[in-house]
Design a protein around this motif. Structure first.
Motif, mmCIF file in Angstrom:
data_model
loop_
_atom_site.group_PDB
_atom_site.id
_atom_site.type_symbol
_atom_site.label_atom_id
_atom_site.label_comp_id
_atom_site.label_asym_id
_atom_site.label_seq_id
_atom_site.Cartn_x
_atom_site.Cartn_y
_atom_site.Cartn_z
ATOM 1 N N VAL A 486 0.811 -1.210 0.000
ATOM 2 C CA VAL A 486 0.000 0.000 0.000
ATOM 3 C C VAL A 486 0.848 1.265 0.000
ATOM 4 C CG1 VAL A 486 -0.203 0.369 2.503
ATOM 5 C CG2 VAL A 486 -2.149 0.908 1.031
ATOM 6 N N LEU A 487 2.154 1.117 0.256
ATOM 7 C CA LEU A 487 3.020 2.293 0.367
ATOM 8 C C LEU A 487 3.060 3.094 -0.928
ATOM 9 C CD1 LEU A 487 6.038 0.852 2.414
ATOM 10 C CD2 LEU A 487 4.289 2.440 3.197
ATOM 11 N N SER A 488 3.203 2.416 -2.053
ATOM 12 C CA SER A 488 3.298 3.125 -3.328
ATOM 13 C C SER A 488 2.019 3.908 -3.614
ATOM 14 C CB SER A 488 3.579 2.142 -4.467
ATOM 15 O OG SER A 488 2.552 1.156 -4.526
ATOM 16 N N ALA A 489 0.865 3.321 -3.286
ATOM 17 C CA ALA A 489 -0.408 4.012 -3.516
ATOM 18 C C ALA A 489 -0.517 5.274 -2.663
ATOM 19 C CB ALA A 489 -1.579 3.068 -3.222
ATOM 20 N N LEU A 490 -0.029 5.189 -1.408
ATOM 21 C CA LEU A 490 -0.072 6.357 -0.527
ATOM 22 C C LEU A 490 0.871 7.450 -1.026
ATOM 23 C CD1 LEU A 490 -0.213 4.743 3.036
ATOM 24 C CD2 LEU A 490 -2.022 5.972 1.853
ATOM 25 N N CYS A 491 2.073 7.067 -1.447
ATOM 26 C CA CYS A 491 3.047 8.062 -1.929
ATOM 27 C C CYS A 491 2.530 8.793 -3.172
ATOM 28 C CB CYS A 491 4.390 7.395 -2.219
ATOM 29 S SG CYS A 491 5.245 6.787 -0.736
ATOM 30 N N GLU A 492 1.801 8.078 -4.002
ATOM 31 C CA GLU A 492 1.253 8.710 -5.200
ATOM 32 C C GLU A 492 0.144 9.699 -4.870
ATOM 33 O OE1 GLU A 492 -0.064 5.551 -7.640
ATOM 34 O OE2 GLU A 492 1.959 4.782 -8.077
ATOM 35 N N GLU A 512 9.068 5.725 9.220
ATOM 36 C CA GLU A 512 9.124 4.339 9.687
ATOM 37 C C GLU A 512 9.631 3.410 8.581
ATOM 38 O OE1 GLU A 512 8.625 1.589 12.844
ATOM 39 O OE2 GLU A 512 8.550 3.777 12.784
ATOM 40 N N TYR A 513 9.281 3.692 7.330
ATOM 41 C CA TYR A 513 9.658 2.824 6.207
ATOM 42 C C TYR A 513 10.621 3.549 5.250
ATOM 43 C CZ TYR A 513 6.023 -0.267 7.886
ATOM 44 O OH TYR A 513 5.273 -1.110 8.674
ATOM 45 N N ALA A 514 11.444 4.414 5.813
ATOM 46 C CA ALA A 514 12.391 5.178 4.985
ATOM 47 C C ALA A 514 13.342 4.266 4.223
ATOM 48 C CB ALA A 514 13.175 6.148 5.866
ATOM 49 N N GLY A 515 13.717 3.124 4.818
ATOM 50 C CA GLY A 515 14.626 2.200 4.153
ATOM 51 C C GLY A 515 13.997 1.485 2.982
ATOM 52 N N ARG A 516 12.655 1.443 2.906
ATOM 53 C CA ARG A 516 11.976 0.729 1.832
ATOM 54 C C ARG A 516 11.399 1.667 0.770
ATOM 55 N NH1 ARG A 516 10.811 -1.815 6.643
ATOM 56 N NH2 ARG A 516 11.220 -4.054 6.758
ATOM 57 N N ILE A 517 11.409 2.972 1.044
ATOM 58 C CA ILE A 517 10.890 3.946 0.094
ATOM 59 C C ILE A 517 12.084 4.690 -0.499
ATOM 60 C CG2 ILE A 517 9.410 5.978 -0.185
ATOM 61 C CD1 ILE A 517 7.809 5.029 2.225
ATOM 62 N N ASP A 518 12.270 4.545 -1.786
ATOM 63 C CA ASP A 518 13.485 5.066 -2.432
ATOM 64 C C ASP A 518 13.614 6.576 -2.297
ATOM 65 O OD1 ASP A 518 14.110 2.499 -3.157
ATOM 66 O OD2 ASP A 518 13.137 2.640 -5.128
ATOM 67 N N ASN A 519 12.540 7.302 -2.507
ATOM 68 C CA ASN A 519 12.627 8.764 -2.485
ATOM 69 C C ASN A 519 12.065 9.355 -1.198
ATOM 70 O OD1 ASN A 519 10.018 7.989 -3.062
ATOM 71 N ND2 ASN A 519 9.595 9.746 -4.389
ATOM 72 N N LEU A 523 10.590 13.270 -0.368
ATOM 73 C CA LEU A 523 9.226 13.501 0.112
ATOM 74 C C LEU A 523 9.234 14.255 1.444
ATOM 75 C CD1 LEU A 523 7.658 10.016 -0.744
ATOM 76 C CD2 LEU A 523 7.377 12.152 -1.999
ATOM 77 N N LEU A 524 10.131 13.868 2.358
ATOM 78 C CA LEU A 524 10.211 14.544 3.652
ATOM 79 C C LEU A 524 10.738 15.964 3.491
ATOM 80 C CD1 LEU A 524 11.497 11.671 5.975
ATOM 81 C CD2 LEU A 524 9.248 12.729 5.975
ATOM 82 N N LYS A 548 14.765 9.538 12.052
ATOM 83 C CA LYS A 548 14.745 8.122 11.650
ATOM 84 C C LYS A 548 15.435 7.942 10.297
ATOM 85 C CE LYS A 548 10.429 6.780 13.989
ATOM 86 N NZ LYS A 548 9.028 6.340 13.778
ATOM 87 N N LEU A 549 15.128 8.849 9.364
ATOM 88 C CA LEU A 549 15.733 8.782 8.042
ATOM 89 C C LEU A 549 17.259 8.922 8.117
ATOM 90 C CD1 LEU A 549 15.432 8.759 4.909
ATOM 91 C CD2 LEU A 549 15.156 11.247 5.043
ATOM 92 N N PHE A 550 17.717 9.837 8.970
ATOM 93 C CA PHE A 550 19.151 10.049 9.129
ATOM 94 C C PHE A 550 19.838 8.806 9.695
ATOM 95 C CE2 PHE A 550 22.575 11.280 12.087
ATOM 96 C CZ PHE A 550 23.501 11.774 11.172
ATOM 97 N N LEU A 551 19.184 8.140 10.649
ATOM 98 C CA LEU A 551 19.783 6.950 11.249
ATOM 99 C C LEU A 551 19.884 5.808 10.246
ATOM 100 C CD1 LEU A 551 18.033 7.030 14.742
ATOM 101 C CD2 LEU A 551 20.416 7.558 14.255
ATOM 102 N N GLN A 552 19.018 5.794 9.215
ATOM 103 C CA GLN A 552 19.075 4.741 8.204
ATOM 104 C C GLN A 552 19.905 5.142 6.990
ATOM 105 O OE1 GLN A 552 15.135 2.642 7.624
ATOM 106 N NE2 GLN A 552 14.403 4.271 8.964
ATOM 107 N N LYS A 553 19.949 6.443 6.680
ATOM 108 C CA LYS A 553 20.735 6.937 5.537
ATOM 109 C C LYS A 553 21.554 8.146 5.977
ATOM 110 C CE LYS A 553 17.152 5.539 2.195
ATOM 111 N NZ LYS A 553 16.247 6.008 1.120
ATOM 112 N N PRO A 554 22.569 7.946 6.817
ATOM 113 C CA PRO A 554 23.286 9.095 7.394
ATOM 114 C C PRO A 554 24.077 9.896 6.367
ATOM 115 C CG PRO A 554 24.344 7.027 8.007
ATOM 116 C CD PRO A 554 23.079 6.657 7.333
#
Length: 947
Positions: A486-492, A512-519, A523-524, A548-554
């Motif tokens: 459902v993530l892709s539908a929400l992002c759109e 929460e799902y920053a590691g699974r959402i490419d962009n 978006l943030l 959270k995003l920084f901790l996964q993609k510093p």
């Protein structure tokens, strides 16, 4: 979930509404004349009642001419007709007087002339005169005494209808002078041979108790009522039960004292009295604690027959008794049988008119939570019909979610999906959110619920997408790392998000799902560009999500996290946001690995308990089914106010009544002069004087600010009430008033703990007008046994105010001390939020008045403490920041005052006040484009002007 505003037509329960109608019909002169007892004391047969009703109807139709009362000089004409020798002409004159009284005209000047007609053998005329005396006795207490001898004489009349009418009228005249003369006739009528007289006397005793409790106790009327519980007539028993219950509620102790001796008598009367007598008796039985399973089963056997009654009040009250008895029954077979018997009447209530359905549904929600098995297999009965009102639909959806199970979730979700495709925005939002509730409640239903939500998101309807976003966030919290399709539908659909809660939910999902959402970073960052324009809820979620995003993609988000931390700490004025920013900053600066474990760690699972009631409250409400509290789902103490005036309070009120407006202005000037001569207090810190500025509350100000009497503080937090962590010993008295153009929260802190109190801070919850402290709370340390006064200026529009104002207005406050954090609320009226000198010009007033029109107008009559002329009333209104706009005089001498008032959030309230000479009443017509303000404005005027 949004609050549901209950319609005015169901603002009281079935019990109260229909019992009011019943009592009115019993007191109606024409009706009572046809349905009273015969000379032998027997109640009339059914055919005679029907015939009497038809006669009464014809009489009412013929009496319509008496309501055409528009002639001038009519008072003098009525005086002459009241003294006419022709009895028919005299009776017609009294009818005209009653008609004038009914439409709101002041005919108190005719009191002596009407009372002169009381000496008559004509029952209808006597009833009319008694009706007039009941209405105007309080306004003419000296003249009311003239009718006492007739009352006492009529209490011994051979006709039982006259005897009961005399006793009932004396009980309705709320004067201590009359009460003394009533005691002996009342005592005699309680032992009358006619049951109609005895039942009237039984219900008269609580009226006398309300006027003079000590007198009723001393004269032994409580014991007389208890003796009437064993009367042979069922209606006498029912009225005795009602009287004892009312007195018990007033005095706070149980006077019914039900036991195995009198329970059989009540059960025997239950089968023979009318429907409202049954309600009174069943209410009493609901307070009885059975001594064992056998006792409980014997009561249920006798009460079960009431479940098929045509009156919903009887049905609900019978269900209340049976539920009480089920608590004392241990036999599973008996419990199953009783549950099976409770099912049909509850389902039948859903076929009534919408108002009755609403009351039934609110009670069913309590029953479903307490005993869900009763309606577990009948979820289809709560499916919404196309023509159901919105308030009924919302209640049905809540009950569907409470009854959903592994066996029926498919049909429930299908039904909710259908609702989510409707056109009513509020109902669609509720339906979408309910789909999420089903998913959170049942794991087996989650897959199906997510498919339904995906279909709804693909519709691209703005409010559907936003609610779906909120719902999906809750599902992800309950079932992490599932249903990520459902993530892709929400992002759109992010562009459709414009509500704070939906934005905050989407940001939480991105973090929460920053590691699974490419962009996710892009978006943030789009939200970060408007950080300071977003509501606090969105800012808090955005701060956490970027961390959270920084901790996964510093490596790629260094600049983004620095920017958000700077916005939250250095550029924000909100304490909560700054504190959270500093915590994240220090965590990231000292130990990034520990930060990762804290911020990205597993979250506790959630469950859907949004519609469930606290266990203690549920137990209380279960014993109050069919009462007001079971509809509001609140303790009765929260919306029922009982006023008790002490002698000192009465003396003070009387002294204030003796002051006219000039006296008040003079006292204000004197107090201001004393204030200017002597030292004062600043924000709770004594600067060397004995005069307390807080107690003056703006006296002496030339502008119409709140008078000192308005700053009277009341205790809002007793020392026995525990704080957040169970600590006690801190008491608060407070008042929220307007002084010299500013809304001020006045408080007195009392330290009743064993140690000193310090470290004071204040926080105010979201409220309808967005009030928040303009400055920090300043209070000196308070030693044990001492107290301190503080004044906190408040500014409007500082907090989100997304909830409409409701009566009474409340300000929810939290006070932090070195002992604990304490919570309380302060009640205030609309005058606190009205601006000074905000009068509209005539050119501004007229368009608003015409735009609202008569359709949005509310007309009310307000009793004054004394007759006022237009100028004095204008001054009183000006003192409450109700500004004068214009006035005009009518042909009959009445004056129309046009006024305007403006709230701190720029809502205008207009009124037309009709002042009629020496009348103690004014007619007020209120118009405003913000309809929610009308009851608040009406309540404020009644409080400020009424005696």
């Amino acid at each position: 979930m949004k609050h549901v505003v209950m319609p005015p037509s169901i603002a009281i329960t079935l019990h109260g509404l229909l019992s009011t109608v019943w009592r009115f019909s019993a007191s109606n002169p024409i009706f009572a004349a046809q349905t009273g007892p015969s000379a032998t004391g027997r109640l009339p047969s059914v055919p005679s009642v029907i015939t009497g009703g038809m006669v009464a109807l014809r009489q009412k139709q013929n009496d319509g001419k008496f309501f055409q009362t528009t002639k001038r000089g009519e008072i003098q004409e009525l005086k002459e007709e009241l003294h006419a020798n022709d009895k028919q002409k005299q009776k017609d004159a009294v009818k005209k007087v009653i008609a004038n009284m009914t439409v709101g005209k002041d005919v108190s000047a005719l009191f002596a002339d009407v009372v002169n007609c009381i000496q008559t053998d004509n029952v209808e005329l006597k009833k009319l005169v008694y009706l007039y005396v009941m209405n105007y006795a309080k306004a003419q207490p000296e003249l009311a005494i003239l009718a006492i001898n007739t009352f006492r004489k009529d209490a011994t009349d051979p006709n039982p209808l006259i005897r009961s009418l005399a006793v009932r009228t004396m009980g309705c005249i709320r004067l201590d002078q009359v009460t003394e003369y009533l005691l002996e006739p009342l005592r005699r009528c309680c032992q009358d041979h006619d049951p109609y007289v005895r039942k009237t006397s039984a219900i008269c005793i609580p009226k006398v108790y309300d006027i003079n409790p000590e007198l009723v106790d001393d004269q032994g009327f409580i014991e007389i009522l208890k003796d009437l519980l064993g009367d042979g007539n069922p209606m006498v028993v029912a009225n005795a039960v009602a009287g004892l219950a009312e007195i018990s509620q007033t005095c706070g102790r149980d006077l019914l004292e039900l036991d195995k001796g009198n329970i059989p008598k009540l059960l025997a009367a239950l089968n023979e009295c009318n429907e409202w007598g049954q309600v009174f008796i069943l209410d009493a039985l609901a307070t009885y604690e059975p001594s064992g399973a056998n006792d409980a089963e014997s009561i249920t056997e006798r009460v079960t027959a009431r479940l098929s009654h045509a009156n919903p009040a009887v049905v609900l009250t019978a269900i209340k008794v049976i539920l009480k008895c089920m608590e004392h029954t241990e036999n599973p077979e008996v419990l199953r049988m009783l549950a099976k018997k409770l099912n049909p009447p509850l389902v039948t209530l859903l076929s009534s008119e919408p108002e009755v359905q609403y009351v039934a549904l609110r009670n069913i929600r309590l029953i479903v939570q307490k005993r869900p098995g009763i309606l577990a297999s009948d979820v289809k009965m709560f499916f919404c019909k196309y023509n159901d009102p919105i308030y009924v639909k919302l209640e049905k959806v809540d009950i569907m979610c409470m009854l959903v199970s592994d066996r029926n979730f498919d049909q429930v979700l299908l039904e909710l999906k259908e609702y989510a495709s409707g056109v009513d925005v509020e109902f669609v939002r509720k339906s979408v959110r309910s789909i999420g509730r089903v998913a959170v409640k049942l794991e087996r239903a989650c897959e199906r619920a997510m498919n339904v939500l995906l279909e709804l998101i693909e519709t691209k309807v703005n409010y559907v997408v936003q609610e779906s976003c909120v719902v999906v966030k809750d599902i992800f919290r309950k079932y992490p790392s599932r249903y990520e399709q459902v993530l892709s539908a929400l992002c759109e659909s992010m562009e459709a998000l414009d509500e704070p809660e939906a934005k905050a939910s989407m940001i939480w999902i991105l973090g929460e799902y920053a590691g699974r959402i490419d962009n996710a970073d892009e978006l943030l960052e789009s939200f970060l560009d408007t950080f300071h324009d977003e509501p606090l809820m969105v800012q808090m979620q955005l701060l956490t999500a970027i961390v959270k995003l920084f901790l996964q993609k510093p490596s790629s988000t260094q600049d983004m996290v620095s920017k958000v931390l700077q916005c939250a700490t250095e550029e924000s004025t909100n304490h909560d946001l700054r504190d959270r920013g500093y915590i994240y900053w220090r965590l990231l600066a000292t130990n990034p690995e520990a930060t990762k474990r804290v911020v990205l760690g597993d979250k506790p699972s959630i469950r859907d308990d949004s519609q469930y009631i606290d266990k203690n409250l549920l137990e209380r409400l279960s014993s109050e089914l069919s009462l007001m509290s079971s509809v509001y789902h609140k303790y009765a103490d929260e919306f029922v106010t009982r006023l008790t005036l002490t002698g000192a309070g009465e003396d003070k009120a009387a002294a204030e009544d003796d002051l006219d407006e000039e006296d008040r202005q003079a006292s204000r000037r004197a107090a201001q002069e004393e204030l200017e001569r002597g030292p004062g207090v600043r924000n709770g810190a004594d600067v060397g004087g004995g005069l307390d500025l807080l107690d003056l509350g703006g006296v002496g100000d030339d502008s119409p600010s709140r008078a000192s009497a308005s700053a009277q503080k009341v205790q809002v937090l007793p020392a026995t009430q525990a704080g957040q962590h169970g600590q006690q010993g801190f008491a608060v008295s407070a008042a929220f008033v307007r002084q010299r153009g500013t809304a001020n929260l006045l408080m007195t802190f009392s330290n009743q703990s064993s140690g000193p109190l310090s470290g004071f801070a204040i926080q105010v919850n979201k409220n309808s007008f967005g009030f928040a402290p303009k400055e920090a709370l300043v209070c000196p340390d308070i030693l044990p046994g001492s107290s301190a006064d503080v004044c906190v200026p408040m500014a409007a529009g500082q907090l989100p105010s997304n909830t409409p104002p409701a009566s009474p207005l409340l300000l929810q406050v939290a006070i932090k001390t070195s002992l604990d954090i304490f919570y309380f609320h302060v009640q205030f009226d609309l005058s606190t939020v009205l601006l000074e000198d905000a009068a509209l010009s005539r050119d501004e007033f007229t368009p608003i008045w015409q735009r609202v029109g008569e359709g949005g107008q509310k007309v009310t009559m307000i009793n004054l403490d004394r007759p006022l002329d237009a100028e004095t009333l204008k001054g009183r209104l000006q003192a409450e920041n109700i500004c004068y706009v214009a006035q005009r005089q009518l042909d009959d001498g009445s004056v129309l005052l046009y006024t305007s008032a403006q709230t701190v959030n720029n809502c205008s309230v207009l009124s037309e006040v009709t002042v009629s000479g020496a009348s103690r009443q004014v007619k007020v017509a209120i118009r405003t484009e913000a309809a929610v303000l009308i009851p608040l404005y009406e309540a404020m005027l009644s409080k400020k002007l009424a005696g």
